[in-house]
Design a protein around this motif. Structure first.
Motif, mmCIF file in Angstrom:
data_model
loop_
_atom_site.group_PDB
_atom_site.id
_atom_site.type_symbol
_atom_site.label_atom_id
_atom_site.label_comp_id
_atom_site.label_asym_id
_atom_site.label_seq_id
_atom_site.Cartn_x
_atom_site.Cartn_y
_atom_site.Cartn_z
ATOM 1 N N ASP A 37 53.380 -2.231 2.310
ATOM 2 C CA ASP A 37 55.103 -3.087 2.516
ATOM 3 C C ASP A 37 55.289 -1.450 2.609
ATOM 4 N N PRO A 38 56.658 -1.198 3.046
ATOM 5 C CA PRO A 38 57.161 0.351 3.341
ATOM 6 C C PRO A 38 56.579 1.076 2.420
ATOM 7 N N ASP A 39 57.868 0.359 1.236
ATOM 8 C CA ASP A 39 58.168 1.493 0.225
ATOM 9 C C ASP A 39 56.971 1.441 -1.370
ATOM 10 N N THR A 40 55.590 0.583 -1.228
ATOM 11 C CA THR A 40 54.589 0.516 -1.869
ATOM 12 C C THR A 40 53.827 0.948 -1.516
ATOM 13 N N PHE A 41 53.753 1.730 0.130
ATOM 14 C CA PHE A 41 53.191 2.689 0.562
ATOM 15 C C PHE A 41 53.077 3.921 0.178
ATOM 16 N N GLU A 42 54.787 4.228 0.255
ATOM 17 C CA GLU A 42 55.220 5.793 0.632
ATOM 18 C C GLU A 42 55.507 5.726 -1.065
ATOM 19 N N LEU A 43 55.061 4.848 -2.053
ATOM 20 C CA LEU A 43 55.177 4.947 -3.668
ATOM 21 C C LEU A 43 53.623 5.841 -3.536
ATOM 22 N N ASN A 44 53.102 5.104 -3.181
ATOM 23 C CA ASN A 44 51.232 5.293 -2.992
ATOM 24 C C ASN A 44 50.645 6.076 -2.836
ATOM 25 N N TRP A 45 51.405 6.900 -1.592
ATOM 26 C CA TRP A 45 51.121 7.505 -0.559
ATOM 27 C C TRP A 45 51.982 9.715 -1.337
ATOM 28 N N ARG A 46 52.427 9.512 -2.423
ATOM 29 C CA ARG A 46 53.321 10.665 -2.885
ATOM 30 C C ARG A 46 52.415 10.870 -3.259
ATOM 31 N N ASN A 47 52.087 9.607 -4.734
ATOM 32 C CA ASN A 47 51.413 9.673 -5.501
ATOM 33 C C ASN A 47 50.105 9.926 -5.493
ATOM 34 N N GLN A 48 49.330 9.689 -4.610
ATOM 35 C CA GLN A 48 47.861 10.360 -4.255
ATOM 36 C C GLN A 48 48.353 11.984 -3.946
ATOM 37 N N PHE A 49 49.614 12.205 -2.511
ATOM 38 C CA PHE A 49 49.283 13.455 -2.272
ATOM 39 C C PHE A 49 49.908 14.649 -3.737
ATOM 40 N N GLN A 50 50.898 13.923 -5.238
ATOM 41 C CA GLN A 50 51.094 14.796 -6.016
ATOM 42 C C GLN A 50 49.523 15.646 -7.103
ATOM 43 N N SER A 51 48.662 13.890 -6.770
ATOM 44 C CA SER A 51 47.170 14.272 -7.442
ATOM 45 C C SER A 51 47.499 15.435 -7.020
ATOM 46 N N LEU A 52 46.469 16.033 -5.347
ATOM 47 C CA LEU A 52 46.318 17.067 -5.406
ATOM 48 C C LEU A 52 45.794 18.100 -5.878
ATOM 49 N N PHE A 53 47.315 18.723 -6.656
ATOM 50 C CA PHE A 53 47.702 19.908 -6.940
ATOM 51 C C PHE A 53 47.036 19.629 -8.703
ATOM 52 N N LYS A 54 46.612 18.416 -9.346
ATOM 53 C CA LYS A 54 46.213 19.200 -10.653
ATOM 54 C C LYS A 54 44.439 19.288 -10.038
ATOM 55 N N CYS A 55 44.124 18.146 -9.208
ATOM 56 C CA CYS A 55 42.590 18.744 -8.588
ATOM 57 C C CYS A 55 42.767 20.583 -8.211
ATOM 58 N N LEU A 56 43.591 21.080 -7.270
ATOM 59 C CA LEU A 56 43.764 22.335 -7.531
ATOM 60 C C LEU A 56 44.246 23.024 -8.816
ATOM 61 N N GLN A 57 43.977 22.521 -10.242
ATOM 62 C CA GLN A 57 44.065 23.259 -11.119
ATOM 63 C C GLN A 57 42.443 23.270 -11.313
ATOM 64 N N VAL A 58 42.056 22.057 -11.835
ATOM 65 C CA VAL A 58 40.655 22.054 -12.198
ATOM 66 C C VAL A 58 39.665 22.208 -10.697
ATOM 67 N N LEU A 59 40.120 22.794 -9.807
ATOM 68 C CA LEU A 59 39.020 23.702 -9.121
ATOM 69 C C LEU A 59 39.436 25.228 -9.727
ATOM 70 N N GLU A 60 40.188 25.407 -9.365
ATOM 71 C CA GLU A 60 40.347 26.828 -10.422
ATOM 72 C C GLU A 60 40.482 27.693 -8.831
ATOM 73 N N LEU A 61 41.221 26.683 -8.006
ATOM 74 C CA LEU A 61 41.424 27.027 -6.169
ATOM 75 C C LEU A 61 43.602 27.662 -6.309
ATOM 76 N N GLU A 62 44.348 27.430 -7.130
ATOM 77 C CA GLU A 62 45.316 28.081 -7.087
ATOM 78 C C GLU A 62 45.860 29.451 -6.703
ATOM 79 N N GLU A 63 45.487 30.228 -7.039
ATOM 80 C CA GLU A 63 45.462 31.221 -7.430
ATOM 81 C C GLU A 63 45.327 32.337 -6.105
ATOM 82 N N PRO A 64 42.601 31.602 -5.377
ATOM 83 C CA PRO A 64 42.685 31.747 -4.525
ATOM 84 C C PRO A 64 43.337 31.321 -2.918
ATOM 85 N N LEU A 65 44.074 30.103 -3.324
ATOM 86 C CA LEU A 65 45.146 29.748 -2.329
ATOM 87 C C LEU A 65 46.448 30.277 -2.057
ATOM 88 N N SER A 66 46.406 30.565 -2.907
ATOM 89 C CA SER A 66 47.700 31.923 -2.345
ATOM 90 C C SER A 66 47.653 32.678 -1.527
#
Length: 554
Positions: A37-66
């Motif tokens: 379903d396009p709407d459901t997929f878009e929402l899930n895909w966006r949520n999964q993408f946004q969750s990666l930024f929390k992962c970057l924090q956990v892995l202490e990658l925000e500053e090195p990645l910059s």
């Protein structure tokens, strides 16, 4: 995020096999039964993408990645080759490179390359468990397989102190895991076409809009030449961000008309040109140094440094326009992971040009007549080595793809170029889409329903091609009977107990039970028919290409 639920060995004893088991647990089994379903997929895909930024924090990658210097590449076809050209040119120029691509063919470590070499097992394990343990400590649900690999690559490249990281988008661009990089040095869009339409949209405009999602404000972007519909969408996004979007100049602009690239096929010149533009942009934005300044001086004069030219010539990319000659000397495999209609066209043209180069034959135009005129089957089937040639297709593709759209360009272009295919062979998957390691031989009967569907489509395309040829000049009609005598008749006569016994046969095709059986069959044919030279075009799926490479390697 995928539910892990895997038992992990104690840290002190964890092996590479343990890491593979852990990674397998992140792979989601996909169903082809229905479109999402396009709407459901878009929402899930966006949520999964946004969750990666929390992962970057956990892995202490925000500053090195910059601080990581990134070249980001999206596209439908050619993005992997573009990344390979880019990496090799910069490595030849003296820079320490990191390269993240997908999928892998033999070993998951192929996705992570440092200075052109897949990361060592020891370093892979160090970075893998470092990331795994930290993410697991804060959440039982880890990111899915590709997202985890992306995070792992960023950890590797920042820790291994690369000068430049080249990242290939996995799917789309806008919500792809690689798009967590906020400030790449430059972005590139390889050739666009119709692929993953159930996810990205059913028009080139929609697909291009998803790909343009990697564009960032203040980051120059480059593209390969595109159809008007796709180009319009790319330009619109670039205008919204206030950035420049430049079509990569052809190699001929640098007086490289006759340059022999490391990757075969005329289409690779488009990929190489995009890679040159990306490398040039990256070098020109580097801070002053003796190395940078020397390259900048040459580039500013409208020329390419010798290291760039050398890189273009030396680029290799497994499973893309790759030729492997069997030790028998009479059997060759031409491997290309094409899996879209546009890439199948490029694949067919590369296959024919490779054969022409090997046989040192003139083109039909140079012979003064079309291939189908004034040339009998006997004359055209014998090559310059005095052996009779049989060209066959070894094919599989995912059920979500349109078989006719993939098979028709190969049949038509091979015939038009003077090298028609004599037969096609279809095999079920050998490796699992839900495993990152080597395939396990199944002890149960394999379902070949999809391969029989592919076979029916092939026979339809084949018969339509034959019926379209003129009655007084159609070598293909002659070849369909001749090929039965040598190749397909061997399958008909296969004794019970042989892997090839019970193959599903058509007038010009066969469905074999397994890929190993197919490879063994081709090898046996070359032994039992010493006057034959068998040329096998392997395409339709990178998974198929990877499995063939694995079998040939062993």
């Amino acid at each position: 995020m995928a539910d892990v639920g895997v038992s992990v060995a104690p840290a002190i004893n964890r092996t590479y096999e343990d890491a593979v088991i852990a990674m397998n647990s992140l792979i989601t089994r996909k169903s082809n039964a229905s479109r999402p379903d396009p709407d459901t997929f878009e929402l899930n895909w966006r949520n999964q993408f946004q969750s990666l930024f929390k992962c970057l924090q956990v892995l202490e990658l925000e500053e090195p990645l910059s601080r990581l210097s990134v070249i980001h590449v999206a596209g439908t076809k050619g993005k992997g080759s573009t990344c390979a050209f880019t990496e090799r040119m910069l490595r030849e120029s003296g820079f320490r490179t990191g390269l993240f691509t997908s999928p892998h063919l033999l070993d998951v470590r192929e996705r992570f390359r440092l200075n052109g070499e897949e990361i060592s097992q020891d370093r892979f394990l160090y970075h893998f468990w470092w990331c795994w343990d930290r993410l697991k400590a804060v959440n039982e649900k880890l990111p899915g397989f590709f997202r985890f690999c992306t995070l792992l690559s960023l950890r590797m490249f920042t820790e291994e102190k690369v000068d430049v990281a080249i990242l290939e988008v996995g799917l789309g661009g806008r919500l792809d895991a690689t798009n967590v990089v906020k400030s790449p040095v430059t972005c590139g869009i390889a050739s666009l076409g119709f692929d993953h339409m159930e996810l990205l949209g059913d028009t080139l405009e929609k697909i291009a809009w998803e790909k343009a999602g990697i564009f960032k404000a203040g980051v120059p972007a480059f593209t390969a030449p595109q159809l008007d519909e796709a180009m319009g969408s790319l330009l619109k996004r670039a205008k919204e961000l206030g950035i420049t979007l430049e079509v990569a100049p052809p190699l001929e602009n640098y007086n490289l008309h006759g340059l022999q690239l490391g990757l075969g096929g005329q289409h690779q010149r488009v990929n190489a040109a995009l890679a040159v533009a990306l490398c040039k942009q990256w070098v020109m934005t580097r801070p002053p140094s003796e190395l940078h300044d020397g390259l900048k001086k040459v580039l500013s004069n409208g020329r390419l440094p010798d290291s760039f030219v050398r890189g273009l010539q030396l680029t290799k990319w497994a499973g893309r326009a790759e030729v492997i000659h069997d030790p028998s000397g009479c059997l060759s495999f031409y491997l290309d992971g094409a899996h879209s209609p546009e890439s199948m066209e490029a694949c067919a043209n590369w296959f024919c040009s490779s054969i022409r180069l090997e046989e040192n034959l003139k083109t039909p135009e140079q012979n003064g007549s079309h291939y189908l005129s004034n040339r009998g089957a006997d004359e055209q089937d014998w090559n310059s080595r005095g052996t009779m040639v049989r060209r066959v297709l070894l094919f599989n593709c995912m059920p979500k793809r349109d078989p006719v759209a993939l098979l028709q360009p190969v049949v038509n272009l091979c015939s038009r170029n003077g090298f028609p295919l004599h037969a096609a062979f279809f095999v079920p998957p050998y490796s699992s889409y839900t495993s990152v390691d080597a395939p396990q031989v199944s002890t149960t009967a394999v379902d070949t329903t999809w391969q029989q569907t592919l076979q029916r489509h092939w026979e339809s395309v084949w018969q339509n091609k034959i019926s379209g040829e003129s009655s007084d000049a159609s070598p293909a009609q002659e070849e369909i009977h001749v090929s039965q005598i040598e190749l397909l008749s061997d399958l008909r006569n296969a004794p019970e107990g042989q892997p090839q016994h019970g193959s599903c046969l058509g007038p010009s095709s066969a469905v074999l039970r397994s890929l190993p059986a197919a490879v063994d069959f081709f090898r046996n044919c070359s032994i039992h028919h010493p006057y034959l030279r068998i040329q096998v075009l392997v395409t339709g799926s990178l998974y198929l290409v990877g499995d063939v490479l694995r079998l040939l390697k062993h």
